[in-house]
Design an enzyme around this catalytic site. Structure first.
Site, PDB file in Angstrom:
ATOM      1  N   TYR A 145     -37.129 -11.333 -37.772  1.00 50.99           N
ATOM      2  CA  TYR A 145     -35.881 -12.106 -37.752  1.00 50.99           C
ATOM      3  C   TYR A 145     -35.258 -12.060 -39.135  1.00 50.99           C
ATOM      4  O   TYR A 145     -35.953 -12.252 -40.135  1.00 50.99           O
ATOM      5  CB  TYR A 145     -36.185 -13.555 -37.358  1.00 50.99           C
ATOM      6  CG  TYR A 145     -34.987 -14.480 -37.378  1.00 50.99           C
ATOM      7  CD1 TYR A 145     -33.950 -14.312 -36.460  1.00 50.99           C
ATOM      8  CD2 TYR A 145     -34.895 -15.524 -38.299  1.00 50.99           C
ATOM      9  CE1 TYR A 145     -32.850 -15.170 -36.466  1.00 50.99           C
ATOM     10  CE2 TYR A 145     -33.805 -16.382 -38.306  1.00 50.99           C
ATOM     11  CZ  TYR A 145     -32.790 -16.201 -37.391  1.00 50.99           C
ATOM     12  OH  TYR A 145     -31.712 -17.055 -37.398  1.00 50.99           O
ATOM     13  N   ASP A 240     -37.033  -8.469 -46.551  1.00 47.24           N
ATOM     14  CA  ASP A 240     -36.574  -9.825 -46.274  1.00 47.24           C
ATOM     15  C   ASP A 240     -37.733 -10.761 -46.600  1.00 47.24           C
ATOM     16  O   ASP A 240     -38.648 -10.941 -45.806  1.00 47.24           O
ATOM     17  CB  ASP A 240     -36.146  -9.953 -44.807  1.00 47.24           C
ATOM     18  CG  ASP A 240     -35.635 -11.357 -44.485  1.00 47.24           C
ATOM     19  OD1 ASP A 240     -35.873 -12.268 -45.306  1.00 47.24           O
ATOM     20  OD2 ASP A 240     -35.031 -11.532 -43.428  1.00 47.24           O
ATOM     21  N   LYS A 268     -35.452 -20.222 -48.345  1.00 45.78           N
ATOM     22  CA  LYS A 268     -36.518 -21.205 -48.116  1.00 45.78           C
ATOM     23  C   LYS A 268     -37.077 -21.758 -49.434  1.00 45.78           C
ATOM     24  O   LYS A 268     -36.415 -22.574 -50.050  1.00 45.78           O
ATOM     25  CB  LYS A 268     -37.576 -20.611 -47.186  1.00 45.78           C
ATOM     26  CG  LYS A 268     -36.919 -20.274 -45.822  1.00 45.78           C
ATOM     27  CD  LYS A 268     -37.848 -20.038 -44.661  1.00 45.78           C
ATOM     28  CE  LYS A 268     -37.028 -20.028 -43.366  1.00 45.78           C
ATOM     29  NZ  LYS A 268     -37.007 -18.790 -42.630  1.00 45.78           N
TER      30      LYS A 268
HETATM   31  C1  LIG Z   1     -35.624 -18.202 -42.033  1.00 46.09           C
HETATM   32  C2  LIG Z   1     -35.402 -16.745 -42.177  1.00 46.09           C
HETATM   33  C3  LIG Z   1     -34.125 -16.192 -42.297  1.00 46.09           C
HETATM   34  C4  LIG Z   1     -32.872 -17.020 -42.136  1.00 46.09           C
HETATM   35  O1  LIG Z   1     -32.751 -17.983 -43.117  1.00 46.09           O
HETATM   36  P1  LIG Z   1     -31.792 -19.249 -42.833  1.00 46.09           P
HETATM   37  O2  LIG Z   1     -31.798 -19.994 -44.129  1.00 46.09           O
HETATM   38  O3  LIG Z   1     -32.396 -19.978 -41.696  1.00 46.09           O
HETATM   39  O4  LIG Z   1     -30.448 -18.699 -42.495  1.00 46.09           O
HETATM   40  C5  LIG Z   1     -34.005 -14.849 -42.551  1.00 46.09           C
HETATM   41  N1  LIG Z   1     -35.098 -14.077 -42.671  1.00 46.09           N
HETATM   42  C6  LIG Z   1     -36.336 -14.561 -42.553  1.00 46.09           C
HETATM   43  C7  LIG Z   1     -37.504 -13.649 -42.714  1.00 46.09           C
HETATM   44  C8  LIG Z   1     -36.536 -15.905 -42.280  1.00 46.09           C
HETATM   45  O5  LIG Z   1     -37.773 -16.370 -42.112  1.00 46.09           O
END
Ligand SMILES: *Cc1c(COP(=O)(O)O)cnc(C)c1O
Length: 432
Positions: A145, A240, A268
């Protein structure tokens, strides 16, 4: 027996004015059943709901809270910054210092741009990669994701590459037409694709350790293989690290596995619990971004001074009291205990754990190998739902989905880890 009356009443009101009663779908208890809890406050390792129930929190706001709730050092930084004004829409010294700290922490990052969410960070590193290479195709992996931007919400197909089928209504097929989805941990699939399409691929984007299909680590040599093949074809490697950054090591998964991506998305933890994220990488690539280069990306609240103060306090805390060894030891011990107590209850599970990320998959056989989305999908989500509620009733708050990782925080003391293990043993025995 817990009482959830106030949460239930609030949920009834919430669904009248908020779609599904929640501001992000993972918060709903849709896949485990029941009404979501409404939280009143958090303190260290604990969450308190509006009915006064206390839980050991294994979600940590889905990753950010590696030191638990209401960390005094971070709160002090937030208060101090807020008193000087909450937003200027102009440059501040704090942003410069924070960028320096991020570059020092993550060696592949030479320049960094702050944004407000992980979605923005991933959307933007993709745009930078396309702008820099002048190519349009991107490769992502099934079960990874990268936020909810159009191009990255492409359907996860199985087996061979699936071209451009949007995963969400409202995303025109044209928006995902350049997105190729491959199975995770399958280097051969990447080689085959590059042999045909290599000259058109701008970037390969992935979670270096996946958290979003449950915790799935990369196979030995997988990340190195992706690094090699992207370099050979002039494509960029995008990590990511929104979940793994500052969690698996101070320098993220790239430090832990010794692989250098071209661009990295962070979020995060980096925001210290406030809305802040970032993307960065090689200076020559980052200089395609406006106002230096032609790739446009902007934000009214980007680099918000209160969020920057929280992020800087978080990074300072991570440098001064690195929680990584403690979390690795405790979480690995917990994982071993979960495997053992599930086995003695006769419940087959596969526990994947990397650092402080952990998922209990209710697989058809015990200790199966979960290497990709298809493997993860063999899990019994209904059984997970029963386990989730058994844990919740006993005061442990797990992610309300089989396909999400739990995040352990350094606010959990060894006695709390023991308590989680004991509660799980009891919860497993209810599943027979
Ligand atoms: C949580 C997450 C996102 C999205 O971040 P948001 O702050 O919720 O938009 C993108 N990539 C990864 C790997 C994530 O865990």
């Amino acid at each position: 027996m817990q009482n959830h009356n106030k949460s239930a009443a609030l949920f009834e009101e919430a669904v009248q004015v908020i779609p599904g009663g929640v501001n992000s779908p993972v918060r709903a208890f849709k896949s485990v059943g029941g009404a979501p809890l409404f939280i009143e406050r958090g303190e260290g390792p604990f969450l308190y709901d509006v009915d006064g129930n206390r839980y050991l929190d294994l979600i940590g706001s889905w990753g950010p809270l590696i030191f638990g709730h209401a960390d005094p050092a971070i709160l002090a930084a937030i208060t101090d910054a807020a008193q000087r004004g909450t937003s200027f829409g102009a440059a501040t010294e704090g942003e410069v210092r924070f960028a320096e700290e991020i570059c020092a922490a993550v060696p592949s990052v030479e320049k960094v741009r702050l944004v407000s969410s992980g979605t923005e960070a991933a959307m933007s590193f993709l745009r930078a990669a396309r702008g820099f290479t002048g190519r349009t195709k991107i490769v992502k992996f099934e079960g990874c994701y990268h936020g909810h931007s159009d191009a990255l919400l492409s359907k996860a197909g199985s087996g061979l590459a699936t071209f451009g089928l949007p995963d969400s209504a409202g995303v025109p097929a044209s928006m995902t037409a350049g997105t190729i989805t491959l199975p995770y941990n399958d280097l051969d699939a990447v080689h085959e694709l590059f042999a045909v399409d290599g000259a058109e691929i701008a970037a390969v984007a992935l979670e270096p350790v996946v958290g979003n299909m449950g915790c799935v680590p990369p196979d030995e040599g997988y990340l190195a293989g992706l690094r090699e093949i992207t370099t050979r074809h002039g494509a960029l490697l995008l990590f990511d690290e929104v979940m793994t950054g500052f969690r698996l090591a101070y320098g993220g998964a790239q430090e832990r596995f010794g692989i250098t991506p071209d661009l990295t998305a962070m979020g995060k933890i980096i925001g210290g619990g406030l809305p802040l994220a970032a993307y960065g990488g090689r200076a020559d690539i980052m200089d395609v971004i406006a106002p230096v280069g032609p790739v446009y990306q902007a934000g009214t609240l980007s680099g918000n001074p209160v969020a920057v103060a929280a992020g800087r306090a978080m990074l300072k805390r991570l440098r001064e009291q690195p929680p990584y060894d403690y979390l690795e030891t405790q979480t690995a011990k917990l994982a071993a205990s979960l495997r053992e107590s599930a086995a003695s209850a006769g419940i087959p599970v596969t526990v994947n754990q990397v650092g402080s990320m952990l998922t209990i998959f209710f697989t058809p056989t015990a200790n199966a190998s979960i290497r990709n989305y298809a493997d993860a999908k063999t899990s019994d989500a209904a059984r997970y739902a029963r386990f989730f509620h058994a844990m919740l009733e006993r005061g442990v708050y797990l992610p309300p989905s089989q396909f999400e990782a739990a995040f352990l925080s350094a606010a959990l003391e060894p006695s709390h880890f023991d308590e989680i293990a004991a509660v799980a043993q009891d919860a497993f025995s209810t599943l027979r």
